[in-house]
Scaffold this motif. Sequence first.
Motif, PDB file in Angstrom:
ATOM      1  N   THR A  50      19.148   3.217 -19.862  1.00  0.00           N
ATOM      2  CA  THR A  50      18.611   3.097 -18.510  1.00  0.00           C
ATOM      3  C   THR A  50      19.201   1.497 -18.099  1.00  0.00           C
ATOM      4  N   SER A  51      19.548   0.544 -18.438  1.00  0.00           N
ATOM      5  CA  SER A  51      20.075  -0.227 -18.497  1.00  0.00           C
ATOM      6  C   SER A  51      21.915  -0.543 -17.893  1.00  0.00           C
ATOM      7  N   ASP A  52      22.393   0.278 -18.904  1.00  0.00           N
ATOM      8  CA  ASP A  52      24.011   0.822 -18.373  1.00  0.00           C
ATOM      9  C   ASP A  52      23.814   1.013 -17.102  1.00  0.00           C
ATOM     10  N   MET A  53      22.897   1.716 -16.714  1.00  0.00           N
ATOM     11  CA  MET A  53      22.986   2.838 -15.158  1.00  0.00           C
ATOM     12  C   MET A  53      22.848   1.233 -14.022  1.00  0.00           C
ATOM     13  N   LEU A  87      10.505  -2.571 -25.546  1.00  0.00           N
ATOM     14  CA  LEU A  87      10.139  -3.620 -25.850  1.00  0.00           C
ATOM     15  C   LEU A  87      11.569  -3.729 -26.181  1.00  0.00           C
ATOM     16  N   PRO A  88      12.628  -4.355 -26.335  1.00  0.00           N
ATOM     17  CA  PRO A  88      12.587  -5.431 -24.806  1.00  0.00           C
ATOM     18  C   PRO A  88      11.934  -4.842 -23.116  1.00  0.00           C
ATOM     19  N   HIS A  89      11.520  -5.345 -22.555  1.00  0.00           N
ATOM     20  CA  HIS A  89      11.662  -5.172 -21.499  1.00  0.00           C
ATOM     21  C   HIS A  89      12.672  -4.735 -20.447  1.00  0.00           C
ATOM     22  N   THR A  90      13.486  -3.751 -20.085  1.00  0.00           N
ATOM     23  CA  THR A  90      14.391  -3.016 -19.343  1.00  0.00           C
ATOM     24  C   THR A  90      14.899  -4.126 -18.621  1.00  0.00           C
ATOM     25  N   SER A  91      14.163  -5.017 -17.647  1.00  0.00           N
ATOM     26  CA  SER A  91      15.031  -6.052 -16.646  1.00  0.00           C
ATOM     27  C   SER A  91      15.318  -6.923 -17.829  1.00  0.00           C
ATOM     28  N   ALA A  92      14.645  -6.977 -19.499  1.00  0.00           N
ATOM     29  CA  ALA A  92      15.092  -8.937 -20.129  1.00  0.00           C
ATOM     30  C   ALA A  92      16.768  -7.701 -20.392  1.00  0.00           C
ATOM     31  N   VAL A  93      16.656  -6.673 -21.015  1.00  0.00           N
ATOM     32  CA  VAL A  93      18.287  -5.931 -21.644  1.00  0.00           C
ATOM     33  C   VAL A  93      19.964  -5.993 -20.461  1.00  0.00           C
ATOM     34  N   VAL A  94      18.609  -5.873 -18.949  1.00  0.00           N
ATOM     35  CA  VAL A  94      19.680  -6.124 -17.796  1.00  0.00           C
ATOM     36  C   VAL A  94      20.305  -7.326 -17.663  1.00  0.00           C
ATOM     37  N   HIS A  95      19.084  -8.104 -17.736  1.00  0.00           N
ATOM     38  CA  HIS A  95      19.686  -9.755 -18.044  1.00  0.00           C
ATOM     39  C   HIS A  95      20.651 -10.170 -18.845  1.00  0.00           C
ATOM     40  N   LYS A  96      20.358  -9.873 -20.158  1.00  0.00           N
ATOM     41  CA  LYS A  96      21.684  -9.996 -20.951  1.00  0.00           C
ATOM     42  C   LYS A  96      22.531  -9.549 -20.774  1.00  0.00           C
ATOM     43  N   LYS A  97      22.951  -8.168 -20.499  1.00  0.00           N
ATOM     44  CA  LYS A  97      23.725  -7.634 -20.166  1.00  0.00           C
ATOM     45  C   LYS A  97      24.674  -8.141 -19.149  1.00  0.00           C
ATOM     46  N   LEU A  98      23.737  -8.624 -18.083  1.00  0.00           N
ATOM     47  CA  LEU A  98      24.730  -9.845 -16.804  1.00  0.00           C
ATOM     48  C   LEU A  98      24.615 -10.387 -16.963  1.00  0.00           C
ATOM     49  N   GLY A  99      24.516 -11.748 -18.040  1.00  0.00           N
ATOM     50  CA  GLY A  99      25.100 -12.919 -18.448  1.00  0.00           C
ATOM     51  C   GLY A  99      24.492 -13.938 -17.360  1.00  0.00           C
ATOM     52  N   LEU A 100      23.114 -13.966 -17.057  1.00  0.00           N
ATOM     53  CA  LEU A 100      22.814 -14.316 -15.929  1.00  0.00           C
ATOM     54  C   LEU A 100      21.896 -15.904 -16.552  1.00  0.00           C
ATOM     55  N   GLN A 102      18.651 -18.290 -17.975  1.00  0.00           N
ATOM     56  CA  GLN A 102      18.374 -18.488 -18.512  1.00  0.00           C
ATOM     57  C   GLN A 102      16.727 -18.351 -17.088  1.00  0.00           C
ATOM     58  N   ASP A 103      16.782 -19.610 -16.687  1.00  0.00           N
ATOM     59  CA  ASP A 103      15.826 -19.801 -14.963  1.00  0.00           C
ATOM     60  C   ASP A 103      15.293 -18.289 -14.026  1.00  0.00           C
ATOM     61  N   VAL A 104      16.116 -17.444 -14.891  1.00  0.00           N
ATOM     62  CA  VAL A 104      15.060 -16.000 -13.365  1.00  0.00           C
ATOM     63  C   VAL A 104      14.232 -15.341 -14.314  1.00  0.00           C
ATOM     64  N   ALA A 105      13.599 -14.991 -13.390  1.00  0.00           N
ATOM     65  CA  ALA A 105      12.159 -14.840 -13.505  1.00  0.00           C
ATOM     66  C   ALA A 105      12.237 -13.111 -13.578  1.00  0.00           C
ATOM     67  N   CYS A 106      12.389 -12.138 -15.137  1.00  0.00           N
ATOM     68  CA  CYS A 106      12.686 -10.412 -15.399  1.00  0.00           C
ATOM     69  C   CYS A 106      11.190 -10.089 -15.683  1.00  0.00           C
ATOM     70  N   PHE A 107      10.736  -8.931 -14.809  1.00  0.00           N
ATOM     71  CA  PHE A 107       9.112  -8.385 -15.184  1.00  0.00           C
ATOM     72  C   PHE A 107      10.027  -6.807 -14.540  1.00  0.00           C
ATOM     73  N   ASP A 108       9.806  -5.594 -15.362  1.00  0.00           N
ATOM     74  CA  ASP A 108       9.214  -4.417 -15.017  1.00  0.00           C
ATOM     75  C   ASP A 108       8.609  -4.073 -14.692  1.00  0.00           C
ATOM     76  N   ILE A 109       8.447  -2.873 -13.774  1.00  0.00           N
ATOM     77  CA  ILE A 109       7.383  -1.927 -12.765  1.00  0.00           C
ATOM     78  C   ILE A 109       7.232  -0.673 -13.210  1.00  0.00           C
ATOM     79  N   SER A 110       6.335  -0.079 -14.273  1.00  0.00           N
ATOM     80  CA  SER A 110       6.021   1.070 -14.049  1.00  0.00           C
ATOM     81  C   SER A 110       5.262   2.405 -13.197  1.00  0.00           C
ATOM     82  N   LEU A 111       6.823   2.644 -11.868  1.00  0.00           N
ATOM     83  CA  LEU A 111       6.696   3.563 -11.498  1.00  0.00           C
ATOM     84  C   LEU A 111       7.521   3.955 -11.101  1.00  0.00           C
TER      85      LEU A 111
END
Length: 308
Positions: A50-53, A87-100, A102-111
């Motif tokens: 999912t994070s790769d997409m 675990l961890p939330h996918t937004s954190a995985v995307v954050h890592k892959k994009l090299g953003l 550490q001052d970025v707010a990241c969270f997922d929505i389950s919908l």
Amino acid sequence: MIGIKAIGSFVAGERVSNLDRRDRAGKDEMFIRDKIGFEQVAKKPASMDTSDMCVEAMSELEAASDIKRADVDCLIVCTQNPDAHGLPHTSAVVHKKLGLSQDVACFDISLGCSGYVYGLATITSFMQAQGLRSGLLFTADPYSKIIDPDDWDTELLFGDAATVTWIGEQSIYSCRPGMFGTNGALGHSIEVPERGGTLHMLGSNVFKFSMTAVPEQVGNYLERESLAVHDVDEFLFHQGSRFIVENLAKRMKLPASKVPFEAGETGNTVSSSLPLMLQKRLETTPNRILMSGFGVGLSWATIVLEKN
């Protein structure tokens, strides 16, 4: 005021023809073309998560806009099929892959299918409340992870795609307040009954829900916002199937020209179906667009976008 600046997308490259496998599925050509409307569905490689997409969608956004990763201060991923077990939330995985930063707010929505409307309302209100300036709203729900390939009630319907919407100032569209609904008592109509299981769907329940809850909400929304049908240039409905979209237009007495069905080559891409359509409208920029997402939950949500 912040709003929608640009959209990037990724649609899985492999296409599986529903017409070629209609005999195995016990369906005829009319069912494929005119009822579900999906002549092909997009399938991601098994090795792609999912994070790769999301990263692929971000690459397209960067190619089409002047967004800078260093400016991003908010990142939300809407998915119910996260990397690993969430675990961890996918937004954190995307954050890592994009090299953003550490001052970025990241969270997922389950919908699921209502997720883009919920996501727009969430990210814009969150960013405005916190004084954030450059946000990314990702949608990515690869149902190929949870579909039984021998269950033709679901295998013929769903495709894999991801989108990212850039939210910030000097935007193309701003969002009016949304309207939301939930019927958890019918949640079993679209569900994965146990962990590690596959998707089960009660199509008749979903259709009845779509034909009642959605028109009622859209009507209530237009009344609340003091809008008439002629005030809206296009009505973008979640692309659950051609039959659902066309019957919603008939039920609400909307001009067919204002209610597009555009998922025939991709399938139902869940929370990505609305932003995939909206991405094309960023080029033609109609003045006012109503979007309605509905499905898993059961959940439904409506919002209007207005050109700035």
